[in-house]
Design an enzyme around this catalytic site. Sequence first.
Site, PDB file in Angstrom:
ATOM      1  N   LYS A   1      -8.340  10.795  -5.203  1.00 10.22           N
ATOM      2  CA  LYS A   1      -8.023  11.048  -3.793  1.00 10.22           C
ATOM      3  C   LYS A   1      -8.980  12.060  -3.168  1.00 10.22           C
ATOM      4  CE  LYS A   1      -4.646   8.295  -2.718  1.00 10.22           C
ATOM      5  NZ  LYS A   1      -5.026   7.048  -2.006  1.00 10.22           N
TER       6      LYS A   1
ATOM      7  N   TYR B   1      -5.063  10.497 -10.275  1.00 14.73           N
ATOM      8  CA  TYR B   1      -4.821  10.211  -8.845  1.00 14.73           C
ATOM      9  C   TYR B   1      -5.443  11.303  -7.956  1.00 14.73           C
ATOM     10  CZ  TYR B   1      -1.733   9.188  -4.797  1.00 14.73           C
ATOM     11  OH  TYR B   1      -1.208   8.897  -3.563  1.00 14.73           O
TER      12      TYR B   1
HETATM   13  P1  NAI Z   1       2.934   1.248  -1.888  1.00 15.93           P
HETATM   14  O1  NAI Z   1       2.966   1.097  -3.374  1.00 15.93           O
HETATM   15  O2  NAI Z   1       4.158   0.905  -1.118  1.00 15.93           O
HETATM   16  O3  NAI Z   1       1.724   0.420  -1.260  1.00 15.93           O
HETATM   17  C1  NAI Z   1       0.499   0.259  -1.905  1.00 15.93           C
HETATM   18  C2  NAI Z   1       0.104  -1.205  -1.778  1.00 15.93           C
HETATM   19  O4  NAI Z   1      -1.196  -1.391  -2.355  1.00 15.93           O
HETATM   20  C3  NAI Z   1       1.046  -2.146  -2.536  1.00 15.93           C
HETATM   21  O5  NAI Z   1       1.565  -3.129  -1.646  1.00 15.93           O
HETATM   22  C4  NAI Z   1       0.194  -2.741  -3.636  1.00 15.93           C
HETATM   23  O6  NAI Z   1       0.519  -4.072  -3.961  1.00 15.93           O
HETATM   24  C5  NAI Z   1      -1.204  -2.627  -3.042  1.00 15.93           C
HETATM   25  N1  NAI Z   1      -2.262  -2.630  -4.068  1.00 15.93           N
HETATM   26  C6  NAI Z   1      -2.243  -1.971  -5.248  1.00 15.93           C
HETATM   27  N2  NAI Z   1      -3.379  -2.211  -5.928  1.00 15.93           N
HETATM   28  C7  NAI Z   1      -4.130  -3.040  -5.149  1.00 15.93           C
HETATM   29  C8  NAI Z   1      -5.414  -3.611  -5.302  1.00 15.93           C
HETATM   30  N3  NAI Z   1      -6.150  -3.413  -6.403  1.00 15.93           N
HETATM   31  N4  NAI Z   1      -5.896  -4.382  -4.297  1.00 15.93           N
HETATM   32  C9  NAI Z   1      -5.169  -4.617  -3.175  1.00 15.93           C
HETATM   33  N5  NAI Z   1      -3.919  -4.108  -2.995  1.00 15.93           N
HETATM   34  C10 NAI Z   1      -3.425  -3.311  -3.967  1.00 15.93           C
HETATM   35  O7  NAI Z   1       2.522   2.775  -1.615  1.00 15.93           O
HETATM   36  P2  NAI Z   1       2.392   3.606  -0.239  1.00 15.93           P
HETATM   37  O8  NAI Z   1       3.211   4.813  -0.403  1.00 15.93           O
HETATM   38  O9  NAI Z   1       2.569   2.737   0.932  1.00 15.93           O
HETATM   39  O10 NAI Z   1       0.860   4.097  -0.346  1.00 15.93           O
HETATM   40  C11 NAI Z   1      -0.181   3.682   0.518  1.00 15.93           C
HETATM   41  C12 NAI Z   1      -1.374   4.614   0.326  1.00 15.93           C
HETATM   42  O11 NAI Z   1      -1.034   5.933   0.762  1.00 15.93           O
HETATM   43  C13 NAI Z   1      -1.827   4.753  -1.127  1.00 15.93           C
HETATM   44  O12 NAI Z   1      -3.223   4.855  -1.187  1.00 15.93           O
HETATM   45  C14 NAI Z   1      -1.196   6.051  -1.557  1.00 15.93           C
HETATM   46  O13 NAI Z   1      -1.875   6.640  -2.631  1.00 15.93           O
HETATM   47  C15 NAI Z   1      -1.285   6.855  -0.282  1.00 15.93           C
HETATM   48  N6  NAI Z   1      -0.337   7.963  -0.212  1.00 15.93           N
HETATM   49  C16 NAI Z   1       1.000   7.737   0.004  1.00 15.93           C
HETATM   50  C17 NAI Z   1       1.867   8.814   0.109  1.00 15.93           C
HETATM   51  C18 NAI Z   1       3.286   8.636   0.453  1.00 15.93           C
HETATM   52  O14 NAI Z   1       3.936   9.659   0.751  1.00 15.93           O
HETATM   53  N7  NAI Z   1       3.828   7.437   0.429  1.00 15.93           N
HETATM   54  C19 NAI Z   1       1.405  10.195  -0.085  1.00 15.93           C
HETATM   55  C20 NAI Z   1      -0.008  10.323  -0.288  1.00 15.93           C
HETATM   56  C21 NAI Z   1      -0.822   9.230  -0.361  1.00 15.93           C
END
Ligand code: NAI
Length: 303
Positions: A170, A166
Site C-alpha cells: 500500500k 499489505y
Molecule cells: P473487497 O474485498 O470488498 O473488494 C475488493 C475486490 O477486489 C473484490 O471484489 C475482489 O474480488 C477484487 N479482486 C481481488 N483480487 C483481484 C484481482 N487480482 N483482479 C481483479 N479484482 C480482484 O474490499 P474493499 O474493502 O472494498 O477494498 C477495496 C480497496 O480498498 C482494496 O484495495 C483495499 O485494500 C482498500 N482499502 C479498504 C479499506 C476498507 O476500510 N474497506 C481500508 C483501506 C484500504
Amino acid sequence: MAEIRFDDRVAVVTGAGGGLGREYALLLASRGAKVVVNDLGGAMDGTGSGTTAAEQVVKEIKDAGGEAVPNFDSVADWESAQNIIKTAIDAYGKIDILVNNAGILRDKSFIKMEMEDYEKVMAVHLDGTFFCSKAAFPYMRENNYGRIISASSAAGVYGNFGQANYGAAKMGIVGLMHVLKQEGAKYNIMANVIVPIAGTRMTATVLPPNLVEMLKPEYVAPMVVWACSEQCTFSGYTFVAGAGYFSRTAFMEGPGVFINPAEGITLEKIHENIDKIVSLEGAQTFGSATEQTGFALSKLNLG
Ligand code: NAI
C-alpha cells in the site's frame, strides 16, 4: 453549483464487483460515465474466480439506465491487466479514468508470514496498480486527459499489526502515484490516492459487525469519484475518506537542523540535536524529490 458529470467519459474500476469498487462504479455510471466493471470474483485471500460479481454490478448499472461492460481478468498479471484496459478501448474507444481498487488480504504476523502471502498480496495491490496504470497511461497521454486514483490504506501509511505484506504494497502505491503525478502533469493526467475506511468483507475480519454496518462504502465514493472528475486539478494527493470524515494525509518533513560538516558531524552532535531532528514543528511537504533535495542542499554554504 453545477452538477459534476462524466458524460462521454470512460472509466475502468478494478475490483468493482463488491465493496468500495462497486460503489465507485455505481456513482460514476449514475453521473454519465461508461464503466468497465472489472472483478476477478475470487475469495478475499485471492483464491478462486468467477463472473457473477462483475456481471451483477453491470446489471445494476444497466437497470438504472447507465452504461457498463464487465471484465473478469486479474489485475495481478501484465497480460491480463492489459486486457482490462483493452476492454475499455474495444467497448468505448478510450479510457479517461482508472480506479485501482482491487485488493486481497493475507494477514499474518511477520514471523508467521509465508513468502506466498507476501507475493500474492504484492502482486494484486502493487503489481496490479502498476500494470493497470502502465496499460492505461499511453491512451491517457494520447488524449491529453487522465484521472488515476489508487487505493492505499492506513495500514501502509501508519502501520497495522499482521499486515507487513499489505502495508508494504500500500505504501508502494503511494510512491508510484508520486511519480505518475510528475510524468502525467504535462498531459493533464492527475494521479491521486485514497485511504478509505469502510465496512466491507475485507474489514469484516477486523471490525465489530455494528461498525462494519455503520461505515458505509457509499460514504467514501464521492471523494474518489470527485478525484476522477475534470474538477479535480489536484495531483499527488492522498485523500482520507470514511464515516463522513474527509482529509488529506502526506509525508511531512520538519525544518531539521544544520550541523556544519566543516566542524565535524559526530554521533554526539546527532545525539545533542535529536529533538530538533525529529521535530515536525513547522513541517512542510515537497512536490518532488528534486525539491526536497534542493531544500537540504540550500543549508550548505556552497559558495
Ligand atoms: P473487497 O474485498 O470488498 O473488494 C475488493 C475486490 O477486489 C473484490 O471484489 C475482489 O474480488 C477484487 N479482486 C481481488 N483480487 C483481484 C484481482 N487480482 N483482479 C481483479 N479484482 C480482484 O474490499 P474493499 O474493502 O472494498 O477494498 C477495496 C480497496 O480498498 C482494496 O484495495 C483495499 O485494500 C482498500 N482499502 C479498504 C479499506 C476498507 O476500510 N474497506 C481500508 C483501506 C484500504
